[in-house]
Enzyme design. Structure first.
Site, PDB file in Angstrom:
ATOM      1  N   CYS A  38       0.803  -1.243   0.000  1.00 12.20           N
ATOM      2  CA  CYS A  38       0.000   0.000   0.000  1.00 12.20           C
ATOM      3  C   CYS A  38       0.828   1.281   0.000  1.00 12.20           C
ATOM      4  O   CYS A  38       0.704   2.092  -0.917  1.00 12.20           O
ATOM      5  CB  CYS A  38      -0.929   0.003   1.210  1.00 12.20           C
ATOM      6  SG  CYS A  38      -2.216  -1.232   1.092  1.00 12.20           S
TER       7      CYS A  38
HETATM    8  N1  LIG Z   1      -2.605  -5.821   1.405  1.00 16.34           N
HETATM    9  C1  LIG Z   1      -3.072  -4.833   2.121  1.00 16.34           C
HETATM   10  O1  LIG Z   1      -2.668  -4.701   3.274  1.00 16.34           O
HETATM   11  C2  LIG Z   1      -4.119  -3.871   1.572  1.00 16.34           C
HETATM   12  C3  LIG Z   1      -4.717  -2.976   2.456  1.00 16.34           C
HETATM   13  C4  LIG Z   1      -5.694  -2.110   1.990  1.00 16.34           C
HETATM   14  C5  LIG Z   1      -6.047  -2.105   0.642  1.00 16.34           C
HETATM   15  N2  LIG Z   1      -5.410  -2.977  -0.227  1.00 16.34           N
HETATM   16  C6  LIG Z   1      -5.849  -2.954  -1.635  1.00 16.34           C
HETATM   17  O2  LIG Z   1      -6.685  -4.072  -1.874  1.00 16.34           O
HETATM   18  C7  LIG Z   1      -6.515  -4.562  -3.208  1.00 16.34           C
HETATM   19  C8  LIG Z   1      -6.127  -6.035  -3.169  1.00 16.34           C
HETATM   20  O3  LIG Z   1      -4.861  -6.133  -2.517  1.00 16.34           O
HETATM   21  P1  LIG Z   1      -4.339  -7.487  -1.895  1.00 16.34           P
HETATM   22  O4  LIG Z   1      -3.212  -7.098  -0.990  1.00 16.34           O
HETATM   23  O5  LIG Z   1      -5.452  -8.307  -1.341  1.00 16.34           O
HETATM   24  O6  LIG Z   1      -3.757  -8.203  -3.200  1.00 16.34           O
HETATM   25  P2  LIG Z   1      -3.208  -9.711  -3.297  1.00 16.34           P
HETATM   26  O7  LIG Z   1      -2.170  -9.683  -4.343  1.00 16.34           O
HETATM   27  O8  LIG Z   1      -2.866 -10.219  -1.933  1.00 16.34           O
HETATM   28  O9  LIG Z   1      -4.459 -10.547  -3.781  1.00 16.34           O
HETATM   29  C9  LIG Z   1      -5.144 -10.322  -4.947  1.00 16.34           C
HETATM   30  C10 LIG Z   1      -5.723 -11.639  -5.445  1.00 16.34           C
HETATM   31  O10 LIG Z   1      -6.490 -11.332  -6.604  1.00 16.34           O
HETATM   32  C11 LIG Z   1      -6.297 -12.369  -7.541  1.00 16.34           C
HETATM   33  N3  LIG Z   1      -6.665 -11.847  -8.868  1.00 16.34           N
HETATM   34  C12 LIG Z   1      -5.964 -11.041  -9.686  1.00 16.34           C
HETATM   35  N4  LIG Z   1      -6.682 -10.732 -10.774  1.00 16.34           N
HETATM   36  C13 LIG Z   1      -7.869 -11.353 -10.626  1.00 16.34           C
HETATM   37  C14 LIG Z   1      -9.049 -11.408 -11.414  1.00 16.34           C
HETATM   38  N5  LIG Z   1      -9.164 -10.735 -12.568  1.00 16.34           N
HETATM   39  N6  LIG Z   1     -10.068 -12.163 -10.973  1.00 16.34           N
HETATM   40  C15 LIG Z   1      -9.976 -12.840  -9.797  1.00 16.34           C
HETATM   41  N7  LIG Z   1      -8.897 -12.817  -9.003  1.00 16.34           N
HETATM   42  C16 LIG Z   1      -7.857 -12.076  -9.419  1.00 16.34           C
HETATM   43  C17 LIG Z   1      -4.854 -12.775  -7.386  1.00 16.34           C
HETATM   44  O11 LIG Z   1      -4.618 -14.092  -7.863  1.00 16.34           O
HETATM   45  C18 LIG Z   1      -4.663 -12.652  -5.865  1.00 16.34           C
HETATM   46  O12 LIG Z   1      -4.897 -13.875  -5.204  1.00 16.34           O
HETATM   47  C19 LIG Z   1      -5.469  -3.651  -3.848  1.00 16.34           C
HETATM   48  O13 LIG Z   1      -6.116  -2.616  -4.530  1.00 16.34           O
HETATM   49  C20 LIG Z   1      -4.724  -3.088  -2.638  1.00 16.34           C
HETATM   50  O14 LIG Z   1      -4.128  -1.845  -2.915  1.00 16.34           O
HETATM   51  C21 LIG Z   1      -4.483  -3.864   0.216  1.00 16.34           C
END
Ligand SMILES: NC(=O)c1ccc[n+]([C@@H]2O[C@H](COP(=O)([O-])OP(=O)(O)OC[C@H]3O[C@@H](n4cnc5c(N)ncnc54)[C@H](O)[C@@H]3O)[C@@H](O)[C@H]2O)c1
Length: 391
Positions: free
Chosen positions: A255
């Site tokens: 993030c």
């Molecule tokens: N990690 C954090 O601490 C955090 C905190 C707040 C917000 N976010 C936001 O949340 C969102 C997700 O982040 P995350 O950390 O969970 O990512 P991540 O990489 O941990 O997980 C994302 C998942 O989505 C899957 N994916 C990708 N494209 C896809 C599709 N088209 N259809 C279905 N699945 C798909 C991937 O295989 C993966 O398992 C981002 O926008 C991030 O900025 C993350």
């Protein structure tokens, strides 16, 4: 409710399990076949979720992972939690949210509510994503709700961190609030999706800018021969108007180093001023060369010197190495001819290398993000450069 959560990563999976625990029937959709298989066998990829928590939801028939987007058609609600990274030129990469929205549009049920949780630039939900979803040609509702999850935080989790919610319409806001209120203690509505898209970027830009500032301030203290941590402790006695940030090897994780660039890209697009984020990114990216210079000063020369970097995860007490600043530091030290190993008892294996044992057999140890349990006494009398300050 029947719910589909698209993306089963750090954000989507805890949300899915929390919703399942509240009695919703949840499909966890992900394109990663291996992950889907593991989830259905109750194998947790996250430190904050146990295998038992996932298995319990699977056994109760409240949670099932799948690669089949067709299940969306049976759901009242779809939440999009896919990555929003930066591309190779450090510009926002919307390809995952676009692809997820297209899959949702192909399968959405009449009257369903779509909630976007991925971090996006202000205007993305109402613009880019609504345009894609409109291709479905059926009536649906659309809302935005940014995720604030802080991996490994012992106090704040999905269910007790206040949740911001806003819909494109008042009806969408109300529907999204009903869903989140079923398992989150405080749900806070806002007047528009743009307000909370911006709020999410403000929160993370605030951290990036302040951490970068304290890192620059720490360099001043180092030159002055003052202990920066003692300075912060002294300033923290002011009961108002000051918030402590601590220096380190740089910001990492999914993030803080990424989201502010979504704000700065939007600012550039609309011709708004945006100096702070670019400056903060510049300071953050300069830290690897700064600490390499300091190591050089301590050792005289880095050529052939044995250096161990301790704690390569992006923050203490997690095994997550995404965007970890230790990578640039190790590269910079190696480019100066140092013989660099790294130790991290939680990461164990990374960049094709294994975690080295802590021992007294080094010329210098650089403390990046040691974990609570890291036993630094094993370094014996090895000289220590603590990127977190201290003198
Ligand atoms: N990690 C954090 O601490 C955090 C905190 C707040 C917000 N976010 C936001 O949340 C969102 C997700 O982040 P995350 O950390 O969970 O990512 P991540 O990489 O941990 O997980 C994302 C998942 O989505 C899957 N994916 C990708 N494209 C896809 C599709 N088209 N259809 C279905 N699945 C798909 C991937 O295989 C993966 O398992 C981002 O926008 C991030 O900025 C993350």
């Amino acid at each position: 409710m029947k719910v589909s959560i698209v993306g089963q990563g750090y954000v989507g999976l805890p949300l899915a399990i929390a919703a399942a625990s509240a009695g919703h029937e949840v499909w966890g959709i992900d394109t990663n076949v291996v992950l889907v298989d593991e989830l259905n066998r109750g194998v947790s990829p996250l430190g904050d979720l146990t295998d038992a928590q996932i298995m319990q939801a699977v056994n109760a028939k409240r949670f099932k992972a799948t690669v089949d987007f067709g299940v969306i058609n049976s759901c009242d609600l779809v939440v999009i939690c896919v990555p929003t990274p930066l591309d190779s030129t450090f510009e926002p990469d919307f390809s995952y949210v676009k692809s997820a929205a297209e899959s949702v549009a192909e399968n959405i049920k009449e009257g369903a509510l779509v909630i976007v949780e991925s971090t996006v630039s202000p205007g993305t939900t109402r613009g880019l994503l609504k345009n894609i979803l409109d291709k479905s040609d059926i009536k649906y509702h659309l809302a935005y709700s940014p995720e604030r999850i802080d991996p490994s935080n012992p106090k704040w989790n999905v269910t007790n961190t206040p949740k911001l919610v806003a819909g494109i319409s008042e009806e969408a806001t109300q529907k999204a609030m009903i869903f989140y209120k079923s398992f989150i203690s405080e749900v806070v509505p806002a007047s528009s999706v743009e307000v909370i898209e911006s709020a999410k970027l403000l929160e993370n830009s605030f951290r990036l800018i302040n951490i970068s500032f304290i890192n620059e301030f720490a360099q001043f203290c180092w030159k002055m021969g003052i202990d920066v941590r003692e300075v912060i402790q002294a300033a923290s006695t002011k009961p108002y108007g000051f918030m402590a940030f601590y220096p380190g090897v740089g910001v990492g994780g999914h993030c803080i180093p990424v989201d502010p660039s979504y704000l700065s890209a939007k600012a550039k697009e609309i011709g708004a001023s945006n100096s702070f984020i670019d400056l903060a990114n510049k300071i953050n990216h300069s830290l690897s060369s700064y600490f390499t210079v300091v190591a050089n000063e301590i050792l005289g020369s880095l050529k052939g010197k044995k250096i161990i970097v301790v704690g390569v995860a992006y923050k203490p007490d997690v095994s997550d190495v995404r965007e970890t600043p230790s990578l640039d530091l190790i590269k910079a030290l190696r480019s100066e001819g140092a013989d660099v190993s790294w130790h991290d008892e939680l990461v164990k294996e990374w960049i094709g290398e294994k975690s080295a044992k802590l021992s007294a057999d080094y010329d210098l140890a650089i403390l990046a993000n040691p974990h609570t349990g890291t036993d630094l006494s094993q370094l014996g009398s090895v000289r220590i450069l603590d990127t977190r300050g201290g003198y």
